[in-house]
Design a protein around this motif. Structure first.
Motif, PDB file in Angstrom:
ATOM      1  N   GLY A  57       0.812  -1.222   0.000  1.00  0.00           N
ATOM      2  CA  GLY A  57       0.000   0.000   0.000  1.00  0.00           C
ATOM      3  C   GLY A  57       0.836   1.258   0.000  1.00  0.00           C
ATOM      4  N   LEU A  58       2.135   1.111  -0.200  1.00  0.00           N
ATOM      5  CA  LEU A  58       2.998   2.287  -0.195  1.00  0.00           C
ATOM      6  C   LEU A  58       3.003   2.987  -1.549  1.00  0.00           C
ATOM      7  CD1 LEU A  58       5.989   0.743   1.775  1.00  0.00           C
ATOM      8  CD2 LEU A  58       4.353   2.427   2.623  1.00  0.00           C
ATOM      9  N   LYS A  77      -3.295  -3.880   7.667  1.00  0.00           N
ATOM     10  CA  LYS A  77      -2.132  -3.262   8.313  1.00  0.00           C
ATOM     11  C   LYS A  77      -1.534  -4.184   9.374  1.00  0.00           C
ATOM     12  CE  LYS A  77      -2.639   1.732   7.948  1.00  0.00           C
ATOM     13  NZ  LYS A  77      -2.795   2.967   8.715  1.00  0.00           N
ATOM     14  N   ILE A  88      15.416   0.497   7.440  1.00  0.00           N
ATOM     15  CA  ILE A  88      14.650   1.628   7.985  1.00  0.00           C
ATOM     16  C   ILE A  88      14.447   1.398   9.473  1.00  0.00           C
ATOM     17  CG2 ILE A  88      12.435   2.816   7.941  1.00  0.00           C
ATOM     18  CD1 ILE A  88      12.287   2.235   4.956  1.00  0.00           C
ATOM     19  N   MET A 102       7.266   0.126  18.153  1.00  0.00           N
ATOM     20  CA  MET A 102       6.496  -0.323  16.987  1.00  0.00           C
ATOM     21  C   MET A 102       5.386  -1.285  17.394  1.00  0.00           C
ATOM     22  SD  MET A 102       7.216   1.277  14.297  1.00  0.00           S
ATOM     23  CE  MET A 102       6.081   0.342  13.291  1.00  0.00           C
ATOM     24  N   LEU A 105       2.459   0.562  18.568  1.00  0.00           N
ATOM     25  CA  LEU A 105       1.689   1.197  17.485  1.00  0.00           C
ATOM     26  C   LEU A 105       0.733   0.208  16.809  1.00  0.00           C
ATOM     27  CD1 LEU A 105       4.078   3.684  15.673  1.00  0.00           C
ATOM     28  CD2 LEU A 105       2.793   3.946  17.769  1.00  0.00           C
ATOM     29  N   TYR A 106       0.939  -1.085  17.075  1.00  0.00           N
ATOM     30  CA  TYR A 106       0.014  -2.094  16.542  1.00  0.00           C
ATOM     31  C   TYR A 106      -0.941  -2.579  17.636  1.00  0.00           C
ATOM     32  CZ  TYR A 106       2.557  -2.475  12.116  1.00  0.00           C
ATOM     33  OH  TYR A 106       3.118  -2.218  10.882  1.00  0.00           O
TER      34      TYR A 106
ATOM     35  N   GLU B 212      11.093  11.744  10.574  1.00  0.00           N
ATOM     36  CA  GLU B 212      10.483  10.455  10.209  1.00  0.00           C
ATOM     37  C   GLU B 212      10.492  10.274   8.687  1.00  0.00           C
ATOM     38  OE1 GLU B 212      10.015   8.561  12.542  1.00  0.00           O
ATOM     39  OE2 GLU B 212       9.469   9.736  14.305  1.00  0.00           O
ATOM     40  N   LYS B 216      12.949   7.778   6.664  1.00  0.00           N
ATOM     41  CA  LYS B 216      11.986   6.884   6.002  1.00  0.00           C
ATOM     42  C   LYS B 216      11.187   6.052   6.994  1.00  0.00           C
ATOM     43  CE  LYS B 216      14.390   6.839   1.641  1.00  0.00           C
ATOM     44  NZ  LYS B 216      15.103   6.113   0.637  1.00  0.00           N
ATOM     45  N   THR B 217      11.327   6.338   8.290  1.00  0.00           N
ATOM     46  CA  THR B 217      10.550   5.607   9.297  1.00  0.00           C
ATOM     47  C   THR B 217       9.067   5.933   9.182  1.00  0.00           C
ATOM     48  OG1 THR B 217      11.343   7.338  10.771  1.00  0.00           O
ATOM     49  CG2 THR B 217      12.274   5.162  11.074  1.00  0.00           C
ATOM     50  N   ILE B 219       7.446   5.298   6.744  1.00  0.00           N
ATOM     51  CA  ILE B 219       6.887   4.088   6.109  1.00  0.00           C
ATOM     52  C   ILE B 219       6.380   3.142   7.192  1.00  0.00           C
ATOM     53  CG2 ILE B 219       7.506   2.009   4.793  1.00  0.00           C
ATOM     54  CD1 ILE B 219       9.369   3.748   3.129  1.00  0.00           C
ATOM     55  N   ARG B 220       7.186   2.979   8.249  1.00  0.00           N
ATOM     56  CA  ARG B 220       6.778   2.086   9.344  1.00  0.00           C
ATOM     57  C   ARG B 220       5.515   2.641  10.022  1.00  0.00           C
ATOM     58  NH1 ARG B 220       9.680  -1.933   9.378  1.00  0.00           N
ATOM     59  NH2 ARG B 220      11.930  -1.977   9.085  1.00  0.00           N
ATOM     60  N   LEU B 221       5.495   3.963  10.206  1.00  0.00           N
ATOM     61  CA  LEU B 221       4.335   4.572  10.870  1.00  0.00           C
ATOM     62  C   LEU B 221       3.085   4.436  10.000  1.00  0.00           C
ATOM     63  CD1 LEU B 221       5.969   7.822  12.311  1.00  0.00           C
ATOM     64  CD2 LEU B 221       5.679   5.629  13.420  1.00  0.00           C
ATOM     65  N   LYS B 222       3.271   4.614   8.686  1.00  0.00           N
ATOM     66  CA  LYS B 222       2.129   4.501   7.774  1.00  0.00           C
ATOM     67  C   LYS B 222       1.547   3.090   7.801  1.00  0.00           C
ATOM     68  CE  LYS B 222       3.968   6.466   3.910  1.00  0.00           C
ATOM     69  NZ  LYS B 222       3.979   6.965   2.510  1.00  0.00           N
ATOM     70  N   LEU B 223       2.454   2.114   7.875  1.00  0.00           N
ATOM     71  CA  LEU B 223       1.993   0.718   7.859  1.00  0.00           C
ATOM     72  C   LEU B 223       1.404   0.299   9.206  1.00  0.00           C
ATOM     73  CD1 LEU B 223       4.889  -0.945   5.841  1.00  0.00           C
ATOM     74  CD2 LEU B 223       2.557  -0.566   5.069  1.00  0.00           C
ATOM     75  N   SER B 224       1.729   1.042  10.260  1.00  0.00           N
ATOM     76  CA  SER B 224       1.205   0.676  11.585  1.00  0.00           C
ATOM     77  C   SER B 224      -0.222   1.213  11.735  1.00  0.00           C
ATOM     78  CB  SER B 224       2.099   1.272  12.677  1.00  0.00           C
ATOM     79  OG  SER B 224       1.839   2.657  12.785  1.00  0.00           O
ATOM     80  N   ARG B 225      -0.773   1.057  12.946  1.00  0.00           N
ATOM     81  CA  ARG B 225      -2.169   1.451  13.132  1.00  0.00           C
ATOM     82  C   ARG B 225      -2.300   2.852  13.722  1.00  0.00           C
ATOM     83  NH1 ARG B 225      -5.416  -3.850  15.013  1.00  0.00           N
ATOM     84  NH2 ARG B 225      -7.135  -2.408  14.712  1.00  0.00           N
ATOM     85  N   ILE B 226      -1.212   3.594  13.742  1.00  0.00           N
ATOM     86  CA  ILE B 226      -1.287   4.947  14.302  1.00  0.00           C
ATOM     87  C   ILE B 226      -1.896   5.898  13.263  1.00  0.00           C
ATOM     88  CG2 ILE B 226       1.026   5.722  13.576  1.00  0.00           C
ATOM     89  CD1 ILE B 226       1.177   7.072  16.378  1.00  0.00           C
ATOM     90  N   THR B 386      -0.045   9.174   3.737  1.00  0.00           N
ATOM     91  CA  THR B 386      -1.189   8.462   3.171  1.00  0.00           C
ATOM     92  C   THR B 386      -0.768   7.125   2.576  1.00  0.00           C
ATOM     93  OG1 THR B 386      -2.127  10.594   2.644  1.00  0.00           O
ATOM     94  CG2 THR B 386      -3.167   8.711   1.608  1.00  0.00           C
ATOM     95  N   LEU B 387      -1.544   6.094   2.926  1.00  0.00           N
ATOM     96  CA  LEU B 387      -1.343   4.784   2.284  1.00  0.00           C
ATOM     97  C   LEU B 387      -2.187   4.741   1.023  1.00  0.00           C
ATOM     98  CD1 LEU B 387      -1.356   1.890   4.882  1.00  0.00           C
ATOM     99  CD2 LEU B 387       0.469   2.539   3.359  1.00  0.00           C
ATOM    100  N   LYS B 388      -1.624   4.173  -0.044  1.00  0.00           N
ATOM    101  CA  LYS B 388      -2.342   4.202  -1.328  1.00  0.00           C
ATOM    102  C   LYS B 388      -3.257   2.994  -1.440  1.00  0.00           C
ATOM    103  CE  LYS B 388       0.715   7.415  -2.106  1.00  0.00           C
ATOM    104  NZ  LYS B 388       0.404   8.814  -2.017  1.00  0.00           N
TER     105      LYS B 388
END
Lengths: 313, 388
Positions: A57-58, A77, A88, A102, A105-106, B212, B216-217, B219-226, B386-388
């Motif tokens: 989804g990136l 997610k 990273i 991390m 955050l999940y 961030e 590029k972190t 990316i990790r935040l975008k993929l997480s549930r925050i 934003t996640l695409k």
């Protein structure tokens, strides 16, 4: 009694991604089944990372569909753990701190997070570095931390983009065994241009080049169906392109032969009996043989057979 | 839980980004110190030399020297008031003092004549027909001479009145407007510099948001549930703490250098918090337009200059109101939230007004903060999260 059909976790249909005029991913379709290690093999620029980024989804797809059993984005997610090609990490946090962060955050409870963080650090050989800031780790350690970060929330699907890139031989074995150990409980998609890595790890492999999937099968089937059993690699000292072309046209009457630079790759069954004849023909044509190597068919041979070029070209 | 995690992480990272934190926290106190030095070194300073040629006089067998008495009177009147920047030095050689006048080391020379005492005694007895001749020397084009001579003349008149026992014909009383009578130039500049210390927050806050993206972190935040909101709120909370520490350090420095704190501490903290939030919101807009800390340091300078020089932060700044809204003047610089914060602090700390008097400033500050935040969140989310 019939064999149960494997459950499809990800179904990709007609996926495309273009950057202006360049079709980075060109209408690919495949399915990944639960519990399998699915490898995307291809040279740099084949479209592997673009595909992975679209799955995570990136990156938005230009066209096509990615289906995670009709799940919602929020669920997806938590379902995906992503280890990108580039390391990273949070440079100013220690290994332990960033794993716990991390995990939180999940929505993983703190106690479980800490327990899991310690477990992952232990399994990836980083337990002694748990209190060290990530920016102070070596390249190999950062790579292992990256894998741990992808796993902290215990995802069902693990996506590894070039997981062994930049690892020393010892770390490579450790990571490889670790990934193999995960395959019992997780679905893994990994990309690589290292055919040995994919050969050893993947249950199924998709060979990609120029944004297209050329073939999907198990490494065993690919090696047996593409190619002819044995591979003879003869490195010659090339004198002129015309002379080499003349030699190849002569040998082509009897053998499946590909030229890659100064390397002549000949494929046939029971080549051991034919080595003498082949080398004699080369010498008679006036070439000097630098090195001769006989081996079994590999995924790299399959790739060369399919694309006419080597993986690292 | 996720919000708390972001706050803890951001706190740790802020603490470990030691140099940028020091830079932000030290800017306010540094500016206070620099302004203090500028104001102190540029304070008016008048040097008056006096040559006493008075030979004295014997009155009822008692020797007296009115010239010496005048010098003591002059020196005493200067010492009595700290606001009088006159420095009296007794001289003997006229040639030396004239040279000193030419070199601008002395502003005025006063020469008391030989018969000064005699004249004053005769004046007191009412039998003097000619006045004593006091000589003034100096550069007539120099304002320092004019003020020195005026003051020396005034002091001389006072001395003569005291010496001869004559009475004042008029009495002048002077009343300062508001609190201006006891507020120095340094006091006037402090509210602006306090807000300047919060404006500097723009750098730590933007770097906190952009690090961030740079690492590029994101990316990790975008993929997480925050959510974007949780992420921004977490960083904002930490930056408010940095802002409060920064403004308190600046105030402490000002107090050490002689500033007197007036007004309510609670209202002061309220304005500090609102301004911090406003600056963090503005930082979010900068973060949305940049990708690296280096870009932040370049791009961030433009709004920094505007905020420093056109809001009254670095020095008092006035502009004509475009129009008036409910009696509150709306100006072009009013689009920058620090303008209202500085106005509020001036009212509280200089004019000693109450919370009720700064309601328009607080409303303007809140409205601008909301506008900055909404713009920042929309841009930052669209550009980076934003996640695409």
């Amino acid at each position: 009694m019939s064999v149960p059909t494997p459950e499809t976790i990800i179904k990709i249909t007609g996926l495309k991604k273009s950057f202006k005029d360049l079709a980075a991913v060109d209408n690919i379709s495949f399915e990944v089944c639960k519990g399998e290690i699915f490898g995307l093999l291809g040279p740099n620029g084949a479209g592997k990372t673009t595909t992975i980024n679209m799955i995570c989804g990136l990156l938005p797809a230009s066209d096509g569909k990615i289906d995670f059993q009709s799940r919602e984005l929020k669920e997806i997610k938590s379902l995906i753990g992503y280890c990108p090609q580039e390391n990273i990490y949070f440079p100013k946090l220690t290994c332990f701190e960033q794993l716990v962060f991390m995990g939180n955050l999940y929505d993983i409870p703190s106690d479980r997070c800490r327990e899991r963080a310690m477990g992952l650090l232990e399994m990836l050989g980083l337990i002694n570095k748990s209190k060290v800031c990530a920016k102070n780790l070596s390249g190999g350690m950062k790579r292992r931390l990256n894998i741990a970060l992808a796993l902290i929330h215990d995802p069902g699907i693990l996506i590894l983009d070039e997981p062994e890139a930049g690892l020393d031989p010892q770390s490579r074995v450790l990571v490889r065994n670790f990934i193999k150990s995960l395959s019992k409980e997780k679905t893994i998609i990994l990309t690589s241009h290292n055919m040995d890595e994919v050969d050893r790890l993947a249950d199924r492999v998709a060979i990609m080049d120029y944004g297209k999937i050329m073939l999907i099968d198990t490494p065993y089937n690919l090696k047996n169906s593409i190619g002819e059993g044995d591979v003879l690699e003869i490195e010659i000292i090339e004198e002129s392109a015309d002379k080499t072309a003349a030699l190849i046209s002569v040998l082509k009457h009897e053998y499946n032969i590909i030229q890659s630079g100064n390397l002549l790759i000949i494929k046939a069954i029971h080549l051991i009996d034919k080595i003498h004849g082949i080398t004699s023909s080369i010498k008679e044509a006036g070439f000097t043989i630098k090195e001769t190597k006989l081996r079994e068919n590999t995924l790299e041979d399959v790739f060369i057979h399919l694309t006419g070029r080597m993986l690292r070209q | 839980m996720k919000l708390l995690s972001i706050i803890i992480k951001s706190l740790k990272e802020q603490w470990r980004s030691f140099w940028i934190l020091i830079l932000t926290l030290s800017m306010g106190p540094f500016f206070i110190f620099v302004y203090y030095l500028i104001i102190e070194t540029s304070k008016p300073h008048y040097d008056v030399a006096i040559i006493n040629n008075d030979k004295g006089y014997i009155l009822r067998s008692e020797p007296l020297n009115k010239g010496e008495e005048f010098i003591l009177f002059f020196t005493g009147s200067v010492k009595d008031s700290v606001n009088m920047p006159f420095f009296i030095k007794k001289a003997h050689d006229k040639t030396d003092v004239l040279q000193s006048l030419k070199n601008k080391k002395t502003d005025a020379l006063v020469i008391i004549p030989e018969d000064f005492s005699e004249h004053l005694v005769k004046q007191q007895d009412g039998d003097s027909t000619t006045p004593a001749e006091i000589q003034f020397y100096g550069d007539l084009t120099n304002v320092n001479y004019l003020l020195s001579a005026l003051w020396a003349n005034e002091t001389m008149n006072s001395f003569i009145k005291v010496s001869t026992g004559s009475e004042d014909l008029i009495k002048i009383s002077e009343t300062g407007i508001g609190t201006s009578s006891n507020i120095s130039d340094f006091d006037m500049i402090v509210p602006g510099l306090l807000i300047l210390s919060v404006i500097m927050l723009m750098f730590t806050a933007t770097i906190a948001f952009i690090s961030e993206v740079e690492n590029k972190t994101i990316i990790r935040l975008k993929l997480s549930r925050i959510s974007t909101f949780e992420f921004i709120t977490g960083i904002t909370a930490v930056q408010i703490i940095v802002g409060i520490i920064s403004i308190l350090l600046t105030l402490l420095t000002a107090v050490i250098l002689g500033f007197e704190f007036h007004g309510s501490a609670a209202v002061f903290i309220l304005i500090a918090i609102l301004t911090s939030i406003s600056m963090i919101a503005f930082s979010l807009i900068i973060a949305a337009l940049t990708k690296t800390a280096n870009e932040v340091l370049i791009v961030g300078n433009f709004p920094l200059f505007l905020f420093m020089f056109f809001t009254g932060a670095a020095f008092p700044f006035r502009s004509e109101g475009l129009f008036s809204l409910f009696g509150y003047p709306v100006t072009l610089q009013g689009l920058m939230s620090p303008t209202h914060a500085i106005s509020a602090l001036n009212k509280i700390m200089i004019m000693q007004m109450k919370l009720g008097d700064i309601i328009p400033e607080i409303i303007a500050l809140i409205i601008l903060t909301v506008i900055y935040f909404l713009t920042g969140i929309i841009l930052y989310r669209k550009r980076h999260m934003t996640l695409k």
